[in-house]
Design a protein around this motif. Structure first.
Motif, PDB file in Angstrom:
ATOM      1  N   VAL A 105       8.149  17.598 -13.679  1.00 38.39           N
ATOM      2  CA  VAL A 105       6.576  17.011 -13.172  1.00 38.39           C
ATOM      3  C   VAL A 105       6.721  17.654 -12.394  1.00 38.39           C
ATOM      4  CG1 VAL A 105       5.758  14.727 -12.072  1.00 38.39           C
ATOM      5  CG2 VAL A 105       7.815  14.701 -13.434  1.00 38.39           C
ATOM      6  N   VAL A 143       1.919  14.260 -21.138  1.00 37.50           N
ATOM      7  CA  VAL A 143       0.760  13.636 -20.466  1.00 37.50           C
ATOM      8  C   VAL A 143      -0.414  12.852 -21.271  1.00 37.50           C
ATOM      9  CG1 VAL A 143      -1.208  14.945 -19.362  1.00 37.50           C
ATOM     10  CG2 VAL A 143       1.224  16.084 -19.742  1.00 37.50           C
ATOM     11  N   ASN A 149      -0.803  11.211 -16.097  1.00 36.48           N
ATOM     12  CA  ASN A 149      -0.473  12.090 -15.813  1.00 36.48           C
ATOM     13  C   ASN A 149      -1.570  12.911 -16.000  1.00 36.48           C
ATOM     14  OD1 ASN A 149       2.583  12.348 -15.803  1.00 36.48           O
ATOM     15  ND2 ASN A 149       2.572  12.164 -17.326  1.00 36.48           N
ATOM     16  N   ARG A 152      -3.226  13.023 -12.739  1.00 38.44           N
ATOM     17  CA  ARG A 152      -2.795  13.427 -11.587  1.00 38.44           C
ATOM     18  C   ARG A 152      -3.978  14.785 -11.229  1.00 38.44           C
ATOM     19  NH1 ARG A 152       1.862  11.595 -12.966  1.00 38.44           N
ATOM     20  NH2 ARG A 152       2.323   9.690 -11.875  1.00 38.44           N
ATOM     21  N   GLN A 153      -4.340  15.710 -12.745  1.00 37.44           N
ATOM     22  CA  GLN A 153      -4.464  16.273 -12.747  1.00 37.44           C
ATOM     23  C   GLN A 153      -5.603  16.649 -12.769  1.00 37.44           C
ATOM     24  OE1 GLN A 153      -3.798  18.262 -16.954  1.00 37.44           O
ATOM     25  NE2 GLN A 153      -1.932  17.723 -16.885  1.00 37.44           N
TER      26      GLN A 153
END
Ligand code: AMP
Ligand code: MG
Length: 341
Positions: A105, A143, A149, A152-153
């Protein structure tokens, strides 16, 4: 001999390659239980040994030539056998020439960069074999299956809407083409495990106390997304198997067969590069011969001028004697038969 082995390896891996431009339906097109013509594990043992020997030789040449590098990406679902494959395939090579990178992660620092950054930081240098245990392909797998996910990028709005996966496929293909054009050959292996074999392997991790550390309840939760992953894998294989960086789907239900195939793909890649030991120029060779003369003049009383050359001559003579002896033995039965007649 080398050609025969090269042919055998090429034939073994040919059906595993995803043809660039083809549309993959994983469940239909690739059987996780496939084992080519091999009946049993021991039939494959010789090929695995041969593969490992070849790998050691090619790796030494790759390092000496210092011009090309190889990146092997390994993807699989949990319990697919990535760790064991790496351990076996690399068992015969010089550790100085290989570097293995595992991707988990992403950290806060990694999330502060573009999504390919952390993978670029771990690329092999020239002369090296880099192995990615999980890779940039997680960016279109986990992702995609778990879009939180992507949240969060920290991507700008217009970089994350519709079309983000097609864009990532294109960016990944472009990146790999750039690497390939610059001397870094990329090969990608997907260890294709069946759902039932995954269940068995999870149970094994529970049943054997020394394997308990490997078991994670999260892996079992992830299993409920099986179909989503199969779809994500199928799309990824269709979109990113290219002439310059092909995907191979490795049947993974039998570990021994998966290891043979993984080794074969890596050897095949190295054979295509065909790295050579660098040869020095005739002028440099002349210089070396002058130094040789100086070293020979330093031989102490009673010692050979060049002990290495002397040893080589003795070895060659011994080998010749052994061959002559063998030839005589081969003639023996005929003589006995004649005498008996
Ligand atoms: P393991 O390889 O079993 O130690 O687990 C590593 C975990 O990291 C897996 O659950 C992966 O799905 C997760 N992981 C790897 N790369 C990413 C990524 N780019 N984004 C989110 N999770 C990831
Ligand atoms: Mg895991």
């Amino acid at each position: 001999m080398a050609d025969k082995r090269a042919k055998q390896i090429a034939e073994l891996i040919k059906p595993l390659q995803v043809k660039p431009g083809s549309k993959v339906n994983l469940a239909k097109d690739f059987d996780p239980g496939h084992k080519a013509g091999f009946v049993k594990k021991k039939d494959g043992a010789k090929l695995l040994r041969t593969g490992i020997e070849l790998l050691a030789d090619y790796q030494a040449r790759l390092a000496a030539q210092d011009t090309y590098g190889v990146l092997m990406c390994l993807q699989a679902l949990d319990a697919g056998g990535k760790d064991g494959t790496i351990r076996h395939v690399m068992s015969g090579v010089n550790p100085q020439g290989v570097q293995v990178s595992s991707f988990k992660v992403p950290s806060a620092e990694e999330l502060g960069h573009d999504y390919l950054w952390r993978y670029a930081c771990r690329l092999p240098s020239r002369g090296q074999i880099g192995i990615f245990n999980r890779s940039h392909y997680e960016e279109v797998l986990v992702v995609r299956v778990h879009p939180e996910n992507l949240d969060r990028q920290k991507l700008p709005e217009d970089a994350r809407g519709k079309g983000v996966w097609d864009r990532r496929y294109r960016e990944i293909n472009d990146w790999e083409r750039y690497l390939s054009d610059n001397g870094f050959k990329v090969v990608k292996l997907f260890l294709n495990l069946s759902k039932e074999e995954q269940r068995t392997r999870f149970l094994r991790r529970i049943d054997l106390p020394e394997k308990n550390w490997k078991f994670s309840a999260a892996d079992v939760r992830e299993r409920t997304y099986w179909d989503d992953y199969q779809r994500a894998f199928s799309e990824m294989l269709s979109a990113t198997s290219t002439e310059w960086a092909p995907w191979y789907v490795i049947p993974a239900d039998r570990k021994w067969f998966a290891r043979i195939c993984a080794g074969a793909v890596l050897v095949h890649t190295l054979m295509q590069i065909d790295p050579r030991y660098p040869m020095v120029s005739p002028a440099r060779r002349q210089e070396l011969l002058i130094v040789k003369g100086e070293l020979e003049a330093e031989a102490p009383h009673g010692a050979a001028a060049d002990p290495f050359a002397a040893q080589q001559e003795r070895d060659a003579a011994r080998e010749q004697d052994a061959q002559a002896e063998q030839a005589r033995e081969d003639m023996e039965p005929e003589k006995t038969a004649e005498q008996g007649a």
